[in-house]
Design a protein around this motif. Structure first.
Motif: not given
Ligand SMILES: Cc1cc2nc3c(=O)[nH]c(=O)nc-3n(C[C@H](O)[C@H](O)[C@H](O)COP(=O)(O)OP(=O)(O)OC[C@H]3O[C@@H](n4cnc5c(N)ncnc54)[C@H](O)[C@@H]3O)c2cc1C
Length: 546
Positions: A457-458, A461, A473, A475, A532, A535-536, A540, A542-543
């Motif tokens: 996941w990271q 990102l 990046v 939150t 997750t 979100v991806a 993203y 939410e960031f």
């Protein structure tokens, strides 16, 4: 001012080597994250406190240390070649083999040149103008990077008992999590062990077999169930290899990312005889089935939990010959499965041996550790070797040991004083470009599967940031608040949230760690994966990116 502090206070950019990313820790998480970042062509440095790779399997060399995850669900899945090459020898693999495996991974993928051992990170400070992190090592060396990955483990900060005289014992004394690299020979020795948690439950049968005498000091018993480990034949391993895709898909579809899927029935809806037969079957099977493939309500319903607890208590009474000792080994303050269940190999039978004595610290508390042994309110016990099986400052312990400072010098330790503040457990609120592999508030369970999810996941990102030329990046507060609420709500129905354990952040051996906190997402790994992934896929949103 100490030398380390002086170095930590130097301007962040002075003389620091610069990387694209720094990873702290070379366990399962750090190794995997390094592999992925190198694929992205990044210049990466891993700083590891130990002298080699392996994390948990580097540090925990005590006798009996092994997986309680099925070995073939624990290994990395990212390389077909590795899956084909590596043969697990046992269904629940022992520490030496696990360490050999992780060394093989580091060598096979040529990861060592980017790793720096004997390098404990003591501080990590964010430089807002430069958009980069500067880390300081115990040695005073500094290094900077745009991205900082924590791969520091959830059980990597060992804690000694808070007992007067703990440093005064004149013989060898070893914490299970800092075990010597040379053989500890218990033959003919009088050994004392403090603690009856997961590491003690693995170590006690092994030490009892070797030592002249073993005295176990127990503050609080833990539920435990049989591991039923066995060897894997060549043919069986070939068969496992042919099913890897299916095995990993199955893990991804269970709440705890193990192969074990809960039975949808409710315990007390099932006729007593059938329920008993089902529990007998689970108890006789290898692995976590008794905990994770059990009736769906045993971890949320008091009555169902009392029934399974009574079943396990009966097993303990059957296995331990002395009824008084058996009663002492049966937990009375929490139900079965409400703390992570250690799986054992002959733990209860160890107490049937003439050379093993159980000392209940509720009856006779330890007053002091002395040069010769341990003094309780009743008497002084003499020992040649002491073992501290007193566990870890779980989940946030390794974070607390690093002085993380975000923009404006804000300290992570302060922000998390009442509990972690993260989005999805992947990034901490208010700390830009700090990515946490297996961070607090992620889903856990079968840990390498959770790690793999975090790493992938990271990495996704970072790829997204690169495509959009973003360098920073962080939150958004509203999503952190939402996720924190989700995590807290998910833990509320669980009986485990009412129990003190490392998973609820309680460790009486650590100052200030007596209040329960919610440290993980317990709302089912499948839901976590879905969230997750959404979100991806959604870019993203939410960031905040710059
Ligand atoms: C005895 C034991 C048995 C376990 N068995 C299982 C099991 O069967 N199944 C399962 O799913 N999980 C198990 N676990 C949990 C286990 O921790 C994970 O499976 C996994 O090893 C975690 O990998 P990691 O890389 O995230 O963390 P770790 O393996 O803990 O590695 C973290 C590394 O970071 C380093 N580090 C930390 N802080 C710093 C710092 N400030 N500076 C530099 N380096 C630092 C540490 O030295 C360590 O090497 C077990 C844990 C223990 C203790």
């Amino acid at each position: 001012m100490s030398a380390t502090q002086a170095v930590a206070d130097r301007p962040d950019t002075e003389a620091a080597t610069t990387y694209d990313a720094i990873i702290i820790g070379a366990g399962i998480s750090g190794i995997h994250q390094l592999y992925r970042l190198r694929e992205l062509g990044m210049k990466v440095r891993v700083f590891e406190a130990g002298t080699n790779v392996g994390g948990t399997w580097y540090w925990n060399r005590y006798p009996g240390a092994r997986f309680d995850s099925e070995s073939w669900t624990y290994g990395y899945s990212f390389s077909e070649e590795l899956l084909k090459e590596w043969d697990w020898k046992e269904h629940f693999s022992p520490q030496p083999d696990n360490l050999e495996y992780l060394n093989l991974v580091a060598d096979k993928f040529g990861l060592r040149p980017d790793m720096q051992f004997r390098s404990r990170v003591t501080a990590a400070h964010w430089n807002d103008a430069a958009n980069q992190w500067t880390v300081t090592l115990e040695s005073g060396e500094t290094a900077s990077a745009r991205f900082l990955f924590t791969a520091i483990g959830i059980l990597s900060a060992p804690t000694l008992p808070r007992i007067p005289g703990v440093e005064s014992f004149r013989g060898p004394a070893h914490h299970t999590g800092c075990w010597p690299h040379t053989l500890v020979n218990f033959t003919g020795k009088r050994v004392g062990i403090i603690g009856t948690g997961a590491t003690a439950i693995q170590a006690i049968p092994e030490i009892a077999r070797q030592a002249q005498h073993l005295t176990v000091f127990q503050r609080r018993p833990n539920w435990a169930a049989p591991l039923h480990n066995s060897r894997i034949s060549k043919a069986e391993m070939e068969e496992i290899k042919s099913r890897y895709a299916e095995i990993y898909a199955r893990c991804a579809g269970t709440p705890g990312w193990f192969i074990h899927q809960p039975d949808p029935r409710k315990a007390l809806d099932v006729p007593a005889e059938e329920r008993e037969a089902f529990w007998e079957k689970l108890y006789a099977e290898p692995g976590f089935g008794i905990w994770m493939a059990n009736f769906s309500d045993i971890l949320v319903d008091e009555k169902a939990n009392a029934a399974i607890s009574e079943f396990i208590a009966r097993k303990i009474r059957q296995r331990v010959k002395d009824p008084k000792v058996a009663e002492k080994l049966i937990p009375k303050d929490h139900g079965f499965g409400t703390r992570r269940v250690p799986l054992e190999s002959g733990y209860f039978e160890a107490y049937n041996r003439d050379n093993v004595l159980l000392v209940d610290l509720n009856e006779t508390p330890i007053e002091q550790i002395t040069p010769g042994g341990i003094k309780t309110s009743e008497k002084e016990y003499e020992f040649d070797i002491l073992v501290y099986a007193t566990g870890y400052d779980g989940v946030t312990g390794a974070f607390d040991r690093i002085d993380f400072r975000g923009p404006g010098g804000v300290r992570l330790r302060d922000v998390w004083a009442d509990g972690p503040r993260t989005y999805l457990g992947q990034l901490a609120e208010g700390f830009p470009n700090l990515l946490m592999v297996l961070g607090p508030h992620t889903a856990r369970g079968n840990i390498p599967r959770a790690i793999e999810h975090s790493v992938e996941w990271q990495t996704g990102l970072l790829r997204f940031m690169r495509e959009h030329n973003y360098i920073r990046v962080e939150t958004r507060p509203e999503y952190v608040a939402e996720w924190t609420e989700t995590v807290i709500k998910a833990s509320e129905p669980l009986l485990s949230s009412k129990v003190d354990s490392w998973q609820t952040g309680v460790n009486r051996n650590v100052e200030g760690r007596s209040v329960r906190r919610v440290l993980g997402y317990n709302g089912n790994g499948v839901n976590y994966r879905r969230k997750t992934d959404e979100v991806a896929k959604g870019g993203y949103k939410e960031f905040v990116f710059r």
